[in-house]
Scaffold this motif. Structure first.
Motif, PDB file in Angstrom:
ATOM      1  N   GLY A 189      62.580  46.253  54.280  1.00  0.00           N
ATOM      2  CA  GLY A 189      62.816  46.202  55.558  1.00  0.00           C
ATOM      3  C   GLY A 189      63.868  45.264  56.212  1.00  0.00           C
ATOM      4  N   ASP A 190      64.421  44.476  55.125  1.00  0.00           N
ATOM      5  CA  ASP A 190      65.552  43.555  55.550  1.00  0.00           C
ATOM      6  C   ASP A 190      66.951  44.274  55.585  1.00  0.00           C
ATOM      7  N   ILE A 191      67.848  43.958  56.523  1.00  0.00           N
ATOM      8  CA  ILE A 191      69.229  44.594  56.814  1.00  0.00           C
ATOM      9  C   ILE A 191      69.923  43.800  55.903  1.00  0.00           C
ATOM     10  N   VAL A 192      70.862  44.451  54.870  1.00  0.00           N
ATOM     11  CA  VAL A 192      71.540  43.709  53.876  1.00  0.00           C
ATOM     12  C   VAL A 192      72.890  44.450  53.770  1.00  0.00           C
ATOM     13  N   GLY A 193      73.739  43.696  53.118  1.00  0.00           N
ATOM     14  CA  GLY A 193      75.256  44.210  52.832  1.00  0.00           C
ATOM     15  C   GLY A 193      75.568  44.149  51.332  1.00  0.00           C
ATOM     16  N   VAL A 194      76.420  45.381  51.085  1.00  0.00           N
ATOM     17  CA  VAL A 194      77.008  45.044  49.631  1.00  0.00           C
ATOM     18  C   VAL A 194      78.584  45.184  49.762  1.00  0.00           C
ATOM     19  N   GLY A 195      79.308  44.256  49.309  1.00  0.00           N
ATOM     20  CA  GLY A 195      80.694  44.423  49.495  1.00  0.00           C
ATOM     21  C   GLY A 195      81.271  44.995  48.188  1.00  0.00           C
ATOM     22  N   CYS A 196      82.354  44.390  47.901  1.00  0.00           N
ATOM     23  CA  CYS A 196      83.172  45.075  46.757  1.00  0.00           C
ATOM     24  C   CYS A 196      82.835  44.740  45.483  1.00  0.00           C
ATOM     25  N   LEU A 197      81.821  44.004  45.063  1.00  0.00           N
ATOM     26  CA  LEU A 197      81.386  43.703  43.748  1.00  0.00           C
ATOM     27  C   LEU A 197      79.859  43.632  43.767  1.00  0.00           C
ATOM     28  N   VAL A 198      79.388  44.225  42.514  1.00  0.00           N
ATOM     29  CA  VAL A 198      78.303  44.459  42.075  1.00  0.00           C
ATOM     30  C   VAL A 198      77.836  43.759  40.969  1.00  0.00           C
ATOM     31  N   GLY A 199      78.696  43.190  40.311  1.00  0.00           N
ATOM     32  CA  GLY A 199      78.394  42.504  38.964  1.00  0.00           C
ATOM     33  C   GLY A 199      79.528  41.550  38.568  1.00  0.00           C
ATOM     34  N   SER A 200      78.851  40.631  37.548  1.00  0.00           N
ATOM     35  CA  SER A 200      80.026  39.785  36.912  1.00  0.00           C
ATOM     36  C   SER A 200      79.265  39.076  35.686  1.00  0.00           C
ATOM     37  N   CYS A 201      79.881  38.240  34.903  1.00  0.00           N
ATOM     38  CA  CYS A 201      78.953  37.818  33.653  1.00  0.00           C
ATOM     39  C   CYS A 201      78.199  36.863  34.146  1.00  0.00           C
ATOM     40  N   ARG A 202      78.329  36.037  35.237  1.00  0.00           N
ATOM     41  CA  ARG A 202      77.385  35.149  35.699  1.00  0.00           C
ATOM     42  C   ARG A 202      77.157  33.805  34.788  1.00  0.00           C
TER      43      ARG A 202
END
Length: 360
Positions: free
Chosen positions: A91-104
């Motif tokens: 139910g939360d409103i969320v956003g995703v921009g230009c990135l969906v991953g990295s080595c972290r």
């Protein structure tokens, strides 16, 4: 909410994809990965159309994998979360921009600059850690690790806020990093398009004295009146440019076409900074002497890390900053791309995905 049995296997999704360098987008069925323990799955509500999408669907940067589902300015409503997700709920409103991953795990990621990680995974047309190709937000649904999902501020509009996930952070980050966020700082913004108009709003919110630099004299009234810039320069007017030599602490250059940078360097004060955030297809000509004289800096900036992007969304909400948008149905996207080539939009297209994408 733990994974349900139906999401133990890839989930069918529907969107719009380009299959070759013509860049023509057409309906496309594909699979999203199953919702992992740390994943957030959401229904896409809106997705902005970025100039990068245009470059990528035509493979103008030579890095596209077809078929390509573009879109990295994505706003949606959470429909499922993995069993170990703590930051979001259904139910939360969320956003995703230009990135969906990295080595972290590298120093860069630990410093919250995931956008500069050598193993970054961009939102579309990139190879993910599982070997699959990422698909973007011109689609009915999206799934991403919770670390790369952004909390959407309560009072930030969904449609006109969506472009901030690229245009907002692309301009906010260099203003902050290069010290151009201080009241009274004299900042130039080159180009008054999708990036440039947001850059003006960000710089003004920081209290800067803003000069718009454009090839188009017709944009003067809009720059000074509607967007609140303080001054306007026509870059082809030699007298105007000469009168402004040595007046700016910094310049954010948002132009994605090849253009001369020496006249811009001449506008800078001692120790001034010219920061490139547009990405022209062809290399720019850069004599060294204009940098040496006045100890000037030519820099680049590429979006921002997740922490800074969340900070930007909160800042934009506090200062009522949104993009100026034209909301379109998804089946208009090819016409929108044609208009984008001609700069025929004020200033950003946003696709109303939820209300116009037919999945059958």
């Amino acid at each position: 909410m733990a994974k349900s049995p139906e999401t133990e296997h890839p989930v069918q999704a529907f969107g719009y994809a380009a299959s070759d360098t013509s860049g023509t987008l057409a309906p496309f069925k594909f699979s999203r990965r199953a919702t992992g323990d740390y994943d957030v799955r959401f229904k896409v509500l809106y997705c902005g159309v970025c100039h990068s999408d245009l470059h990528m669907v035509k493979n103008e940067w030579g890095m596209t994998t077809y078929p390509i589902v573009p879109g990295h300015e994505i706003v949606g409503k959470v429909t499922e979360v993995g069993s170990r997700v703590e930051k979001f709920k259904v139910g939360d409103i969320v956003g995703v921009g230009c990135l969906v991953g990295s080595c972290r795990s590298c120093e860069i990621c630990n410093d919250n600059y995931e956008n500069n990680c050598a193993k970054q995974v961009q939102t579309y047309s990139f190879t993910n850690i599982d070997g699959t190709i990422t698909y973007g937000g011109y689609a009915d649904s999206m799934v991403a690790d919770q670390h790369f999902v952004l909390r959407w501020p309560e009072n930030l509009p969904l449609d006109s806020g969506a472009p901030l996930l690229c245009a907002g952070i692309t301009t906010y980050s260099p203003l902050r990093y290069h010290g151009l966020d201080k009241p009274g700082t004299k900042v130039g913004i080159v180009g008054l398009g999708g990036l440039g108009h947001v850059a003006v709003k960000m710089a003004k919110a920081f209290g800067a004295h803003v000069t718009v630099i454009s090839t188009s004299a017709s944009k003067k009234q809009e720059a000074l009146g509607k967007l609140g810039a303080d001054e306007f320069l026509v870059s082809s007017d030699t007298d105007q440019m000469q009168a402004a030599v040595g007046t700016l602490h910094g310049i954010i250059d948002t132009v994605s076409a090849a253009h001369p940078v020496v006249p811009l360097l001449e506008l800078l004060k001692l120790n001034g900074k010219l920061v490139m955030v547009g990405a022209p297809e062809k290399p720019l000509e850069l004599p060294v002497f204009p940098l040496l004289m006045g100890r000037k800096v030519l820099a680049g900036s590429n979006i921002g890390g997740l922490k800074e992007t969340q900070e930007m969304l909160d800042f934009a909400t506090q200062h009522n900053i949104t993009a100026d948008v034209e909301v379109i149905p998804v089946d208009y996207v090819n016409t929108a791309m044609e208009r984008l080539v001609k700069s025929d939009v004020r200033y950003r297209f946003v696709i109303d995905v939820a209300n116009t994408l037919k999945t059958e």
